[in-house]
Design a protein around this motif. Sequence first.
Motif, PDB file in Angstrom:
ATOM      1  N   SER A 131      81.678 114.340 104.879  1.00 59.13           N
ATOM      2  CA  SER A 131      82.138 112.945 104.885  1.00 59.13           C
ATOM      3  C   SER A 131      82.791 112.582 103.566  1.00 59.13           C
ATOM      4  O   SER A 131      83.779 111.866 103.523  1.00 59.13           O
ATOM      5  CB  SER A 131      80.990 111.994 105.197  1.00 59.13           C
ATOM      6  OG  SER A 131      80.029 112.031 104.150  1.00 59.13           O
ATOM      7  N   ALA A 134      86.269 114.215 103.510  1.00 56.91           N
ATOM      8  CA  ALA A 134      87.194 113.443 104.351  1.00 56.91           C
ATOM      9  C   ALA A 134      87.603 112.156 103.648  1.00 56.91           C
ATOM     10  O   ALA A 134      88.769 111.754 103.683  1.00 56.91           O
ATOM     11  CB  ALA A 134      86.539 113.128 105.698  1.00 56.91           C
ATOM     12  N   ARG A 135      86.650 111.503 102.987  1.00 56.51           N
ATOM     13  CA  ARG A 135      86.939 110.244 102.292  1.00 56.51           C
ATOM     14  C   ARG A 135      88.025 110.445 101.240  1.00 56.51           C
ATOM     15  O   ARG A 135      88.971 109.673 101.145  1.00 56.51           O
ATOM     16  CB  ARG A 135      85.650 109.713 101.674  1.00 56.51           C
ATOM     17  CG  ARG A 135      85.742 108.312 101.168  1.00 56.51           C
ATOM     18  CD  ARG A 135      84.389 107.677 100.928  1.00 56.51           C
ATOM     19  NE  ARG A 135      83.537 108.438 100.041  1.00 56.51           N
ATOM     20  CZ  ARG A 135      82.380 109.001 100.396  1.00 56.51           C
ATOM     21  NH1 ARG A 135      81.948 108.913 101.643  1.00 56.51           N
ATOM     22  NH2 ARG A 135      81.658 109.649  99.526  1.00 56.51           N
ATOM     23  N   VAL A 138      91.535 111.384 102.822  1.00 57.38           N
ATOM     24  CA  VAL A 138      92.221 110.196 103.320  1.00 57.38           C
ATOM     25  C   VAL A 138      92.689 109.332 102.145  1.00 57.38           C
ATOM     26  O   VAL A 138      93.798 108.791 102.163  1.00 57.38           O
ATOM     27  CB  VAL A 138      91.317 109.394 104.286  1.00 57.38           C
ATOM     28  CG1 VAL A 138      91.954 108.059 104.650  1.00 57.38           C
ATOM     29  CG2 VAL A 138      91.044 110.209 105.544  1.00 57.38           C
ATOM     30  N   TYR A 173      96.803 104.322 108.554  1.00 52.93           N
ATOM     31  CA  TYR A 173      95.626 105.126 108.885  1.00 52.93           C
ATOM     32  C   TYR A 173      95.743 105.739 110.279  1.00 52.93           C
ATOM     33  O   TYR A 173      95.249 106.843 110.517  1.00 52.93           O
ATOM     34  CB  TYR A 173      94.343 104.308 108.736  1.00 52.93           C
ATOM     35  CG  TYR A 173      94.014 104.049 107.278  1.00 52.93           C
ATOM     36  CD1 TYR A 173      93.952 105.088 106.360  1.00 52.93           C
ATOM     37  CD2 TYR A 173      93.779 102.761 106.816  1.00 52.93           C
ATOM     38  CE1 TYR A 173      93.681 104.862 105.026  1.00 52.93           C
ATOM     39  CE2 TYR A 173      93.498 102.522 105.480  1.00 52.93           C
ATOM     40  CZ  TYR A 173      93.443 103.575 104.597  1.00 52.93           C
ATOM     41  OH  TYR A 173      93.170 103.348 103.269  1.00 52.93           O
ATOM     42  N   LEU A 183      90.287 113.893 110.398  1.00 52.68           N
ATOM     43  CA  LEU A 183      90.093 112.738 109.508  1.00 52.68           C
ATOM     44  C   LEU A 183      90.079 111.415 110.281  1.00 52.68           C
ATOM     45  O   LEU A 183      90.014 110.345 109.681  1.00 52.68           O
ATOM     46  CB  LEU A 183      91.202 112.702 108.442  1.00 52.68           C
ATOM     47  CG  LEU A 183      91.281 113.916 107.517  1.00 52.68           C
ATOM     48  CD1 LEU A 183      92.479 113.793 106.584  1.00 52.68           C
ATOM     49  CD2 LEU A 183      89.987 114.079 106.721  1.00 52.68           C
ATOM     50  N   GLU A 185      87.853 109.858 112.095  1.00 53.37           N
ATOM     51  CA  GLU A 185      86.678 108.985 111.930  1.00 53.37           C
ATOM     52  C   GLU A 185      86.762 108.195 110.625  1.00 53.37           C
ATOM     53  O   GLU A 185      86.495 106.991 110.587  1.00 53.37           O
ATOM     54  CB  GLU A 185      85.388 109.816 111.967  1.00 53.37           C
ATOM     55  CG  GLU A 185      84.127 108.989 111.883  1.00 53.37           C
ATOM     56  CD  GLU A 185      83.989 107.997 113.028  1.00 53.37           C
ATOM     57  OE1 GLU A 185      83.477 106.873 112.779  1.00 53.37           O
ATOM     58  OE2 GLU A 185      84.396 108.312 114.161  1.00 53.37           O
ATOM     59  N   GLU A 186      87.151 108.857 109.543  1.00 49.47           N
ATOM     60  CA  GLU A 186      87.307 108.163 108.254  1.00 49.47           C
ATOM     61  C   GLU A 186      88.439 107.140 108.327  1.00 49.47           C
ATOM     62  O   GLU A 186      88.323 106.038 107.793  1.00 49.47           O
ATOM     63  CB  GLU A 186      87.573 109.179 107.140  1.00 49.47           C
ATOM     64  CG  GLU A 186      87.851 108.562 105.787  1.00 49.47           C
ATOM     65  CD  GLU A 186      86.699 107.755 105.215  1.00 49.47           C
ATOM     66  OE1 GLU A 186      86.963 106.969 104.277  1.00 49.47           O
ATOM     67  OE2 GLU A 186      85.549 107.898 105.664  1.00 49.47           O
ATOM     68  N   CYS A 187      89.522 107.485 109.004  1.00 45.54           N
ATOM     69  CA  CYS A 187      90.627 106.535 109.164  1.00 45.54           C
ATOM     70  C   CYS A 187      90.180 105.317 109.969  1.00 45.54           C
ATOM     71  O   CYS A 187      90.524 104.183 109.631  1.00 45.54           O
ATOM     72  CB  CYS A 187      91.813 107.213 109.854  1.00 45.54           C
ATOM     73  SG  CYS A 187      92.633 108.442 108.816  1.00 45.54           S
ATOM     74  N   ARG A 189      87.170 104.120 110.145  1.00 44.37           N
ATOM     75  CA  ARG A 189      86.294 103.333 109.272  1.00 44.37           C
ATOM     76  C   ARG A 189      87.119 102.460 108.327  1.00 44.37           C
ATOM     77  O   ARG A 189      86.814 101.287 108.128  1.00 44.37           O
ATOM     78  CB  ARG A 189      85.404 104.287 108.456  1.00 44.37           C
ATOM     79  CG  ARG A 189      84.332 103.609 107.626  1.00 44.37           C
ATOM     80  CD  ARG A 189      83.512 104.638 106.869  1.00 44.37           C
ATOM     81  NE  ARG A 189      84.249 105.232 105.776  1.00 44.37           N
ATOM     82  CZ  ARG A 189      84.399 104.654 104.574  1.00 44.37           C
ATOM     83  NH1 ARG A 189      83.864 103.486 104.330  1.00 44.37           N
ATOM     84  NH2 ARG A 189      85.078 105.259 103.622  1.00 44.37           N
ATOM     85  N   ARG A 190      88.201 103.008 107.798  1.00 44.64           N
ATOM     86  CA  ARG A 190      89.048 102.238 106.882  1.00 44.64           C
ATOM     87  C   ARG A 190      89.839 101.154 107.608  1.00 44.64           C
ATOM     88  O   ARG A 190      90.053 100.081 107.055  1.00 44.64           O
ATOM     89  CB  ARG A 190      89.993 103.172 106.128  1.00 44.64           C
ATOM     90  CG  ARG A 190      89.261 104.017 105.111  1.00 44.64           C
ATOM     91  CD  ARG A 190      90.183 105.029 104.498  1.00 44.64           C
ATOM     92  NE  ARG A 190      89.445 105.887 103.595  1.00 44.64           N
ATOM     93  CZ  ARG A 190      89.740 106.038 102.311  1.00 44.64           C
ATOM     94  NH1 ARG A 190      90.744 105.393 101.785  1.00 44.64           N
ATOM     95  NH2 ARG A 190      89.029 106.837 101.559  1.00 44.64           N
TER      96      ARG A 190
END
Length: 200
Positions: A131, A134-135, A138, A173, A183, A185-187, A189-190
Motif C-alpha cells: 500500500s 502504491a501510494r 501514484v 486519477y 494502482l 485502489e489508491e487512485c 482513495r484519492r
Amino acid sequence: MTDRTVFVSLEGLRSRGWTDGMVRDLLGQPDIQGRSPRQAAGASMVRLYLLARVEAVERAREFRVCARAGGAAGLTGTRVAAEGRRRAVLATLRAEPIRVPILPPAELERRAVRYRREVGGAGADDGAGPSGTARWQVGYLRSALRSYDRLLDGLFATAGRAEAERLLRRRVYGAIAQAYPWLAEECRRRMEGGAGGGGR
C-alpha cells in the motif's frame, strides 16, 4: 517586473477601479487577512490581495467586461462572463486527453522511491509494503501530470474553481488507474479525497 510578494488593500483595489462586488466575484477570499497594528482595537479586518493575482485578473476578460459596464451595473455582466469561463474550463477539462507516462513497473518503482525521498525526506519510512509503494507511485505519477493544473487558470471564484479541481482530480486519477490497473485502489482513495502521505 512585479514583486510577487506585494499586496494590495481593498482601498487600493477601489482606487484601481474595483467595486466590492468585483472583488467578491473575481478575487474571492483575500490572500492575507488580519488586524493592522496601526488601527485601533475593534477596527475592521484588513484584507490584502496579492498584486500579481490582482494584475492577472485585471488582464482577464471578466474584469474588462465589468469595468466597461461600469461598477454595479457591470456585476451582472461579470457574473455572466465568470459563468461562461467556468463552463468553458469544465468543458476543456472533460475533453482534454490525460496522457499518463507509461513506464515499466521497475522504473516506476525506482522513480517513486526517488520522489518519496524528495518530498518526504530521506528518512521517510511510510513507503514500506504494497500500500505504501502504491501510494508513492501514484504520488509520483500525479506530480508528473501537474502540467494539467494549468487548465484551471482563469478560474478565480472559489465555487467554480473547487468544482473544476474535483473534476480534474477525477480525470487524472482515473487516467492513472487505467494505465496502471494495480494502482486503481489508491487512485480511488484519492478521488474520494484521502490523498494522505505521498499525495503532495
